[in-house]
Write a protein that holds these residues in place. Structure first.
Motif, PDB file in Angstrom:
ATOM      1  N   LEU A   1       1.966  -6.048  -7.812  1.00 16.32           N
ATOM      2  CA  LEU A   1       1.013  -6.873  -8.561  1.00 16.32           C
ATOM      3  C   LEU A   1      -0.408  -6.656  -8.045  1.00 16.32           C
ATOM      4  N   ALA A   2      -0.554  -6.625  -6.729  1.00 19.07           N
ATOM      5  CA  ALA A   2      -1.876  -6.414  -6.140  1.00 19.07           C
ATOM      6  C   ALA A   2      -2.429  -5.049  -6.527  1.00 19.07           C
ATOM      7  N   GLU A   3      -1.589  -4.032  -6.476  1.00 20.60           N
ATOM      8  CA  GLU A   3      -2.026  -2.681  -6.841  1.00 20.60           C
ATOM      9  C   GLU A   3      -2.407  -2.615  -8.323  1.00 20.60           C
ATOM     10  N   ALA A   4      -1.589  -3.225  -9.170  1.00 17.88           N
ATOM     11  CA  ALA A   4      -1.867  -3.209 -10.613  1.00 17.88           C
ATOM     12  C   ALA A   4      -3.178  -3.917 -10.938  1.00 17.88           C
ATOM     13  N   SER A   5      -3.509  -4.929 -10.144  1.00 15.05           N
ATOM     14  CA  SER A   5      -4.732  -5.700 -10.399  1.00 15.05           C
ATOM     15  C   SER A   5      -5.981  -4.957  -9.938  1.00 15.05           C
ATOM     16  N   GLY A   6      -5.806  -3.963  -9.060  1.00 21.04           N
ATOM     17  CA  GLY A   6      -6.949  -3.260  -8.498  1.00 21.04           C
ATOM     18  C   GLY A   6      -7.572  -3.983  -7.323  1.00 21.04           C
ATOM     19  N   ALA A   7      -6.959  -5.081  -6.893  1.00 22.59           N
ATOM     20  CA  ALA A   7      -7.486  -5.844  -5.761  1.00 22.59           C
ATOM     21  C   ALA A   7      -7.398  -5.022  -4.479  1.00 22.59           C
ATOM     22  N   GLU A   8      -8.335  -5.271  -3.580  1.00 24.87           N
ATOM     23  CA  GLU A   8      -8.350  -4.572  -2.294  1.00 24.87           C
ATOM     24  C   GLU A   8      -8.560  -5.571  -1.171  1.00 24.87           C
ATOM     25  N   GLY A   9      -8.193  -5.158   0.040  1.00 25.74           N
ATOM     26  CA  GLY A   9      -8.437  -5.963   1.225  1.00 25.74           C
ATOM     27  C   GLY A   9      -7.804  -7.341   1.161  1.00 25.74           C
ATOM     28  N   HIS A  10      -8.618  -8.356   1.515  1.00 25.94           N
ATOM     29  CA  HIS A  10      -8.136  -9.739   1.566  1.00 25.94           C
ATOM     30  C   HIS A  10      -7.621 -10.207   0.200  1.00 25.94           C
TER      31      HIS A  10
ATOM     32  N   THR B   1       2.591  -7.908 -15.901  1.00 21.88           N
ATOM     33  CA  THR B   1       4.040  -7.760 -16.060  1.00 21.88           C
ATOM     34  C   THR B   1       4.408  -6.449 -16.753  1.00 21.88           C
ATOM     35  N   ARG B   2       3.530  -5.975 -17.616  1.00 20.85           N
ATOM     36  CA  ARG B   2       3.843  -4.742 -18.358  1.00 20.85           C
ATOM     37  C   ARG B   2       3.161  -3.504 -17.770  1.00 20.85           C
ATOM     38  N   SER B   3       2.556  -3.639 -16.605  1.00 21.54           N
ATOM     39  CA  SER B   3       1.904  -2.472 -15.999  1.00 21.54           C
ATOM     40  C   SER B   3       2.976  -1.528 -15.433  1.00 21.54           C
ATOM     41  N   PRO B   4       2.723  -0.226 -15.509  1.00 21.79           N
ATOM     42  CA  PRO B   4       3.728   0.751 -15.052  1.00 21.79           C
ATOM     43  C   PRO B   4       4.168   0.550 -13.600  1.00 21.79           C
ATOM     44  N   GLY B   5       3.232   0.243 -12.705  1.00 24.27           N
ATOM     45  CA  GLY B   5       3.594   0.074 -11.302  1.00 24.27           C
ATOM     46  C   GLY B   5       4.480  -1.137 -11.048  1.00 24.27           C
ATOM     47  N   VAL B   6       4.200  -2.227 -11.737  1.00 27.74           N
ATOM     48  CA  VAL B   6       5.015  -3.440 -11.586  1.00 27.74           C
ATOM     49  C   VAL B   6       6.393  -3.205 -12.199  1.00 27.74           C
ATOM     50  N   GLN B   7       6.428  -2.529 -13.339  1.00 29.83           N
ATOM     51  CA  GLN B   7       7.722  -2.228 -13.942  1.00 29.83           C
ATOM     52  C   GLN B   7       8.532  -1.289 -13.049  1.00 29.83           C
ATOM     53  N   ALA B   8       7.863  -0.313 -12.437  1.00 30.34           N
ATOM     54  CA  ALA B   8       8.557   0.613 -11.534  1.00 30.34           C
ATOM     55  C   ALA B   8       9.090  -0.118 -10.303  1.00 30.34           C
TER      56      ALA B   8
END
Length: 182
Positions: free
Chosen positions: A62-71, A134-141
């Motif tokens: 979820l964090a990766e799909a959101s593009g969030a970084e660090g904290h 929920t429908r992002s490729p990384g979260v689905q993977a």
């Protein structure tokens, strides 16, 4: 208690304790939820039981799909730890000339909702969470979804806290939503 009483009493529980139903208890609850109306009995859904560090796999995706970084990424990852049990709801459509995919998705959603009612009735705190990713490729993977499957969200499940929101549910005015053809 009637089904109508259970439905009007149910409330989403956002804060839960570290207790959760066992795998065997969960099997019983899923069996009850699987009685939802299902045209042609296709069973176009499956559930993933996610516990322990597996929740972090979901949180990281979820964090990766959101593009969030660090904290910000850490905080998003930790959100997957809000309950000891996550149940991922997966639409697993079945080829059918009679039952379109949208109807099959309705069945999967119905299973999730009925499961949340069954869990609530058994004394567990439950919240259905969805989100943009929920429908992002990384979260689905991260959930090991097969071709054509779609993640609908998660039921977060844990023990009810004593300070559970006691505010009564606000009921809709049914006359706003029920009409006739003429």
């Amino acid at each position: 208690m009637s089904v109508a009483d259970a439905a009007t009493r149910r409330r989403s529980t956002s804060k839960v304790t570290a207790e959760a139903p066992s795998h065997d208890e969960l099997l019983e609850f899923v069996q009850a939820a699987a009685t939802v109306a299902d045209h042609s009995e296709l069973h176009p859904w499956r559930l993933l039981e996610i516990r322990g560090d597996d929740r972090l796999v979901v949180g990281r995706a979820l964090a990766e799909a959101s593009g969030a970084e660090g904290h910000a990424a850490d905080k998003l990852t930790e959100k997957a730890l809000r309950a000891p049990l996550m149940i991922a709801i997966v639409l697993s459509p079945v080829e059918s000339r009679k039952v379109p995919e949208w109807e099959q998705e309705s069945v999967a959603s119905g299973v999730a909702h009925l499961l949340s009612l069954v869990l609530d009735d058994a004394g567990w705190g439950v919240m259905w969470r969805t989100g943009l990713w929920t429908r992002s490729p990384g979260v689905q993977a991260a959930h090991g979804l097969r071709d054509g499957e779609k993640l609908l969200g998660w039921l977060y499940v844990g023990g009810r806290r004593d300070d559970r929101e006691a505010k009564p549910r606000t009921l809709v005015d049914p006359s706003r939503f029920l009409s006739t053809l003429s």
